[in-house]
Design a protein around this motif. Structure first.
Motif, PDB file in Angstrom:
ATOM      1  N   MET A 159       0.873   5.727  -0.740  1.00 30.57           N
ATOM      2  CA  MET A 159      -0.306   6.776  -0.410  1.00 30.57           C
ATOM      3  C   MET A 159       0.563   8.260  -0.907  1.00 30.57           C
ATOM      4  O   MET A 159       1.656   8.382  -1.089  1.00 30.57           O
ATOM      5  CB  MET A 159      -0.115   7.071   1.165  1.00 30.57           C
ATOM      6  CG  MET A 159      -1.090   8.095   1.754  1.00 30.57           C
ATOM      7  SD  MET A 159      -1.012   8.092   3.725  1.00 30.57           S
ATOM      8  CE  MET A 159       0.376   8.279   4.161  1.00 30.57           C
ATOM      9  N   THR A 210       0.806  -1.258   0.062  1.00 29.27           N
ATOM     10  CA  THR A 210      -0.031  -0.208   0.116  1.00 29.27           C
ATOM     11  C   THR A 210       0.785   1.050  -0.083  1.00 29.27           C
ATOM     12  O   THR A 210       1.673   1.214   0.791  1.00 29.27           O
ATOM     13  CB  THR A 210      -1.145  -0.001   1.282  1.00 29.27           C
ATOM     14  OG1 THR A 210      -1.917  -0.977   1.001  1.00 29.27           O
ATOM     15  CG2 THR A 210      -1.747   1.289   1.303  1.00 29.27           C
ATOM     16  N   VAL A 238      -4.789   6.730  -0.131  1.00 30.96           N
ATOM     17  CA  VAL A 238      -4.401   5.423  -0.029  1.00 30.96           C
ATOM     18  C   VAL A 238      -4.767   4.629  -1.288  1.00 30.96           C
ATOM     19  O   VAL A 238      -5.718   4.550  -1.649  1.00 30.96           O
ATOM     20  CB  VAL A 238      -5.016   4.845   1.289  1.00 30.96           C
ATOM     21  CG1 VAL A 238      -4.222   3.537   1.437  1.00 30.96           C
ATOM     22  CG2 VAL A 238      -4.683   5.739   2.535  1.00 30.96           C
ATOM     23  N   LEU A 240      -5.474  12.057   2.774  1.00 30.27           N
ATOM     24  CA  LEU A 240      -4.692  10.850   2.597  1.00 30.27           C
ATOM     25  C   LEU A 240      -5.418  10.222   1.512  1.00 30.27           C
ATOM     26  O   LEU A 240      -6.363   9.711   1.611  1.00 30.27           O
ATOM     27  CB  LEU A 240      -4.439   9.779   3.885  1.00 30.27           C
ATOM     28  CG  LEU A 240      -4.003  10.695   5.179  1.00 30.27           C
ATOM     29  CD1 LEU A 240      -3.470   9.442   6.136  1.00 30.27           C
ATOM     30  CD2 LEU A 240      -2.810  11.431   4.844  1.00 30.27           C
TER      31      LEU A 240
END
Lengths: 552, 153
Positions: free
Chosen positions: A327, A325, A409, A407
């Motif tokens: 961001m 992941t 993501v 954010l």
């Protein structure tokens, strides 16, 4: 039968060696809780062994002044750093992403953000559609009824009609507010023609069972201090206990025992004082997560199972997937009070989820927005050069970003590879001498290209939303570390560990319930799917119970 | 429901000796030298209550932090921290978290940064709809379904 009902510590476990439980479940996280609640409702005497403890709502730091610091210490995501008495060591020296787990009644749902999406229809047909990995031995349509029931039990908040999914019934709660920062991002998505939707969360807005309405502390990942996030210690275990389940905490299982026929006969476990105990059972359910389950299976060798239990395929521990992941942090001029929760996902987009080979990779990513945080965590969102400043310059950077940012993501699908795996550590052990887990995990070029491409697109999207600056964070080692794929399901015993419901091919009275069952990872947070698969599995277990072969 | 005892909080307490405390302030002064806009680092947490909270939450780092503070006391602070950042990033980050965590947990610093802290904010009736109006979702709805249908299994 002298196994006492209720919940108590392993040091108080006083069952007779002659006692035989109907079912022993190893692990009290979401999959174990689903199995326990359902089996108990059908009259089975379930004994669940959990090496962690109960965590009271008052122990969560989210509504305290010291909340942010706790995320770097006692509530750290990494058990190797947190070092709670319930944590066991995991060697991650050869891992690009660190597995995230929490050993307690509630398991990973104590620490998760409550993000509660379903997998998409295409996720179950990756081989057919994209020519990579394997298809699942079930379809989205097979799992859909169990998703519906799971979302009810987890008091999900969601808006019906999401164009990324087939239509279905409404969730128990309406969608959570997307707040100013979600709206800002949505305006940018609209400008670019991207599809998006208010995201589903296992966070209630009404009193459902023991859950109470969310007050948006935005601290879900360190436990909800308000009792609004659906962790299974709140949503499932009270009902399971009321129905007669035995839940033993502080019980460190080291081995599943078997007889000459290879059937499971019981488990060996230690209490926190190191006193070893044995418990006989007719059936074992592994629910110790995608690291703990293969670890215990590999440690359960015998003449009938020399390579570990249920491992004739040599696939136990292999095909680990962790959802790398990345961001992008968009910084805006406006103050959007963007630390306001829930956190919880805010809006999501599946615009780049499906394969488009012109991008240079297969499969894709889910985008989701989240709130930011207070000043300490914000200092870690800064660009590296800004983070390395000191004094007034550093504080000015924090002030510029905190409350003014969103954010974005990028949660990516990682394809299964047999070399990405969990093995037994040849040196390190847990506190009771049981080999620790060693994780080997390397991202492939497909995932590296996928992340790079999505970060570029996310930067464009944030600028389209009006962001003044965009700070890119490549794959974060401790985010989110979902634990998937290490005892995959399938129809062929040579290429899978369990049947399409979770029963081990090699051991007919051994079921696997957790994220180990995943065939491919999809690109969405897994708890909804893990719980739905568990509900489907335990329903089948009960259906077959009359014909279940047992050792005793 | 009678729950068994919880063992989560059982661990050695984390406190600093007077020498370690003095060194901690020197570390804090290096990371956060005085300026004109924000409270001076030695003016916050005058009664030590925030440090106490921070240390309790950083218990997993107790040995690392205590060892670093003992070592730092024998060196020029700037040189020591720069070497530490190169040679032992994990320990450097632990010290950084200690001093930034203490400073950034102080209410007067929150006020200077415009941070209100975590407060309960119940969701108001109609609030979710207000953020979506007017017609924020209309382009998405106009475009329609985007999922890829699959052959059933």
């Amino acid at each position: 039968m002298t196994i006492r009902r209720g919940t108590y510590d392993a040091t108080a476990f006083d069952a007779s060696p002659d006692d035989v439980a109907d079912v022993v479940i190893i692990g009290a996280g979401p999959s174990g809780a689903v199995y326990a609640k359902y089996l108990a409702s059908w009259g089975f005497h379930v004994v669940c062994l959990e090496q962690g403890d109960w965590v009271g709502t008052a122990e969560y730091t989210g509504n305290r002044q010291e909340y942010e610091v706790s995320m770097y210490g006692t509530w750290h995501k990494n058990g190797n750093i947190r070092k709670l008495p319930s944590d066991y060591p995991v060697d991650t020296s050869e891992a690009d992403v660190i597995p995230v787990m929490y050993n307690a009644v509630g398991g990973g749902t104590i620490h998760y953000g409550g993000h509660f999406p379903r997998m998409l229809p295409s996720d179950f047909r990756v081989r057919t559609l994209d020519g990579v990995a394997d298809d699942w031995p079930l379809t989205y349509e097979d799992l859909a009824p169990y998703y519906v029931r799971t979302e009810a039990e987890f008091a999900v908040s969601a808006m019906p009609g999401d164009p990324a999914y087939p239509d279905g019934p409404a969730a128990p709660n309406p969608a959570l507010p997307i707040n100013a920062y979600g709206r800002k991002l949505a305006e940018g998505f609209n400008a670019l023609g991207y599809s998006w939707w208010p995201a589903p969360n296992a966070i209630t807005q009404s009193t459902i069972g023991d859950l109470v309405p969310c007050v948006r502390y935005g601290t879900c990942e360190a436990g909800c201090p308000n009792g609004s996030k659906a962790s299974v210690d709140i949503t499932h275990w009270p009902a399971a206990l009321k129905a007669g389940t035995t839940l033993v905490t502080g019980a460190w299982v080291s081995e599943v025992t078997t007889n000459a026929k290879g059937l499971a006969t019981g488990v060996v476990f230690s209490d926190r004082n190191g006193v070893q105990r044995r418990l006989r059972t007719d059936l074992v359910v592994m629910a110790a997560n995608g690291i703990g389950t293969p670890r215990l299976l590999l440690n359960s060798t015998s003449a009938a199972h020399p390579n570990g239990l249920a491992n004739s395929s040599d696939l136990v521990g292999r095909n680990l997937m962790l959802h790398p992941t990345a961001m992008a942090v968009g910084v805006f001029d406006e103050d959007m009070t963007s630390w306001r929760g829930p956190a919880g996902q805010n809006i999501h987009s599946y615009e780049f989820y499906e394969t488009d080979v012109s991008r240079g990779f297969v499969r894709g990513a889910k985008w989701l927005s989240m709130p930011t945080s207070g000043p300490l965590v914000t200092s870690d969102l800064l660009a590296p050069a800004d983070r390395d400043t000191r004094g007034e310059e550093l504080l000015d950077h924090i002030k510029r970003v905190m409350g003014h940012s969103v954010l974005l993501v990028i949660l990516t699908e990682d394809l299964p590879h047999e070399d990405n795996r969990v093995t037994l550590d040849p040196v390190a052990t847990d506190r009771h001498g049981v080999p620790a887990a060693k994780v080997t995990y390397r991202r492939d070029q497909n995932n590296i290209d996928m992340v790079a491409w999505n970060l570029r697109k996310a930067e464009e999207a944030l600028h389209a939303s009006g962001a003044r600056d965009v700070i890119l964070h490549d794959v974060m080692p401790d985010q989110p570390g979902h634990l998937l794929g290490t005892a995959r399901m399938g129809t062929d015993p040579e290429t899978s560990v369990t049947d399409p419901f979770g029963r081990a091919h090699d051991v007919s009275n051994l079921w696997i319930a957790d994220g180990s069952l995943y065939v491919t990872s999809g690109g969405v947070n897994p708890t909804n799917t893990i719980a739905a698969l568990a509900l489907r599995g335990v329903t089948e277990l009960v259906r077959r119970a009359a014909d279940q072969e047992v050792a005793s | 429901m009678n729950m068994p005892p919880n063992y989560r909080g059982v661990s050695e307490p984390f406190t600093l000796t007077s020498n370690q405390h003095a060194t901690m302030l020197d570390v804090a002064a290096w990371f956060l030298p005085d300026g004109s806009t924000f409270p001076p680092v030695d003016a916050v947490d005058s009664d030590g209550s925030i440090l106490e909270l921070v240390l309790q939450e950083l218990r997993p780092w107790r040995r690392t932090i205590q060892s670093c503070l003992d070592s730092a006391a024998e060196h020029d602070m700037g040189s020591y921290l720069q070497v530490l950042q190169q040679d032992d990033l994990e320990a450097y980050e632990a010290l950084r978290t200690l001093v930034l965590g203490r400073y950034l947990t102080a209410p007067e610093v929150w006020a200077a940064l415009g941070y209100t802290g975590r407060r309960p904010s119940p969701i108001g009736v109609g609030e979710a709809e207000r953020w979506l109006s007017p017609d924020l979702l209309q382009p998405v709805l106009d475009r329609g379904k985007i999922y890829r249908p699959t052959p059933s299994g």
